[in-house]
Motif scaffolding. Structure first.
Motif, short mmCIF file in Angstrom:
data_model
loop_
_atom_site.label_atom_id
_atom_site.label_comp_id
_atom_site.label_asym_id
_atom_site.label_seq_id
_atom_site.Cartn_x
_atom_site.Cartn_y
_atom_site.Cartn_z
N UNK A 53 0.91 -1.29 -0.06
CA UNK A 53 0.18 -0.03 -0.09
C UNK A 53 0.79 1.25 -0.06
N UNK A 54 2.04 1.18 0.31
CA UNK A 54 3.17 2.31 0.40
C UNK A 54 3.83 2.65 -1.08
N UNK A 55 3.22 1.89 -2.06
CA UNK A 55 3.36 2.30 -3.58
C UNK A 55 3.21 3.75 -3.82
N UNK A 88 3.12 6.51 -7.02
CA UNK A 88 3.22 6.87 -8.59
C UNK A 88 3.76 7.99 -9.09
N UNK A 89 4.52 7.81 -10.09
CA UNK A 89 5.47 9.04 -10.73
C UNK A 89 5.26 8.83 -12.19
N UNK A 90 4.78 9.86 -12.84
CA UNK A 90 4.61 9.93 -14.17
C UNK A 90 4.06 8.55 -14.86
N UNK A 91 3.03 8.14 -14.30
CA UNK A 91 2.05 7.11 -14.63
C UNK A 91 2.76 5.57 -14.18
N UNK A 92 3.86 5.62 -13.53
CA UNK A 92 4.51 4.47 -13.33
C UNK A 92 4.44 4.14 -11.75
N UNK A 93 4.59 3.13 -11.17
CA UNK A 93 4.37 2.70 -9.83
C UNK A 93 5.81 2.16 -9.48
N UNK A 94 6.19 2.53 -8.10
CA UNK A 94 7.35 2.36 -7.52
C UNK A 94 7.29 2.05 -6.05
N UNK A 95 8.27 1.06 -5.68
CA UNK A 95 8.29 0.80 -4.24
C UNK A 95 8.82 2.05 -3.57
#
Length: 189
Positions: A23-25, A27-34
């Motif tokens: 749930x801590x994901x 989003x940056x510029x449409x991409x998901x990151x840990x």
């Protein structure tokens, strides 16, 4: 589920490292990151909430802030682009900075907002700096004399008794001599 989108657990992974997201994901510029990968991407972290800043950034006090989190240390109202004053690593609105750290007028005892007249080792409001005898307004360009730790205009001073003016002059000379450094006598035997 993430932001109302359904994912298979093995497809819900970090774009950078491939690790399964929680749930801590971010989003940056449409991409998901840990969170660790997101932090390494140089996204600024708010000095107040410690969360990433993805919109407008305020740079102040050596930190970065969400606009709504950069607030007065006293009233906690956001500055929202308005002027702030810094003291000991904290930011204050003008009202609270003046209340906490501003000059207090010798005459009216209020915190001075705006210009300060510094005279006779005291602070005065521009509107309060006046002759203590006739109440005529003074500026630092006017000639005035200190009497009883208050300013007296030249016109009122001229009306003082001659003996009082002599004593004031002697006191002034004595005070100025004490303020001057004493010279050492180098011719002693």
């Amino acid at each position: 589920m993430f932001r109302n989108d359904a994912y298979h657990p093995d497809h819900f992974s970090c774009t950078h490292c491939g690790k399964e997201l929680t749930a801590e994901a971010r989003e940056l510029k449409g991409e998901l990151y840990c969170l660790p990968c997101h932090d390494k991407m140089g996204v600024p972290i708010c000095g107040a909430c410690r969360r990433p800043i993805e919109g407008r950034v305020v740079n102040a006090l050596g930190k970065q802030w969400h606009v709504e989190h950069f607030v007065c240390a006293k009233c906690e109202k956001p500055f929202l682009g308005h002027r702030h004053y810094e003291k000991k690593g904290l930011a204050y609105c003008e009202t609270h900075y003046n209340q906490l750290f501003g000059d207090v007028c010798y005459n009216c005892s209020h915190v001075i907002e705006g210009d300060v007249v510094s005279a006779l080792n005291k602070a005065w409001c521009v509107s309060c700096f006046s002759c203590s005898t006739c109440n005529s307004k003074l500026t630092l360009k006017n000639k005035f004399v200190e009497f009883d730790m208050k300013p007296v205009c030249k016109r009122c001073y001229e009306k003082f008794p001659l003996e009082l003016k002599k004593r004031l002059k002697q006191l002034s000379e004595l005070t100025s001599r004490k303020a001057q450094p004493k010279s050492a006598n180098l011719n002693s035997a």
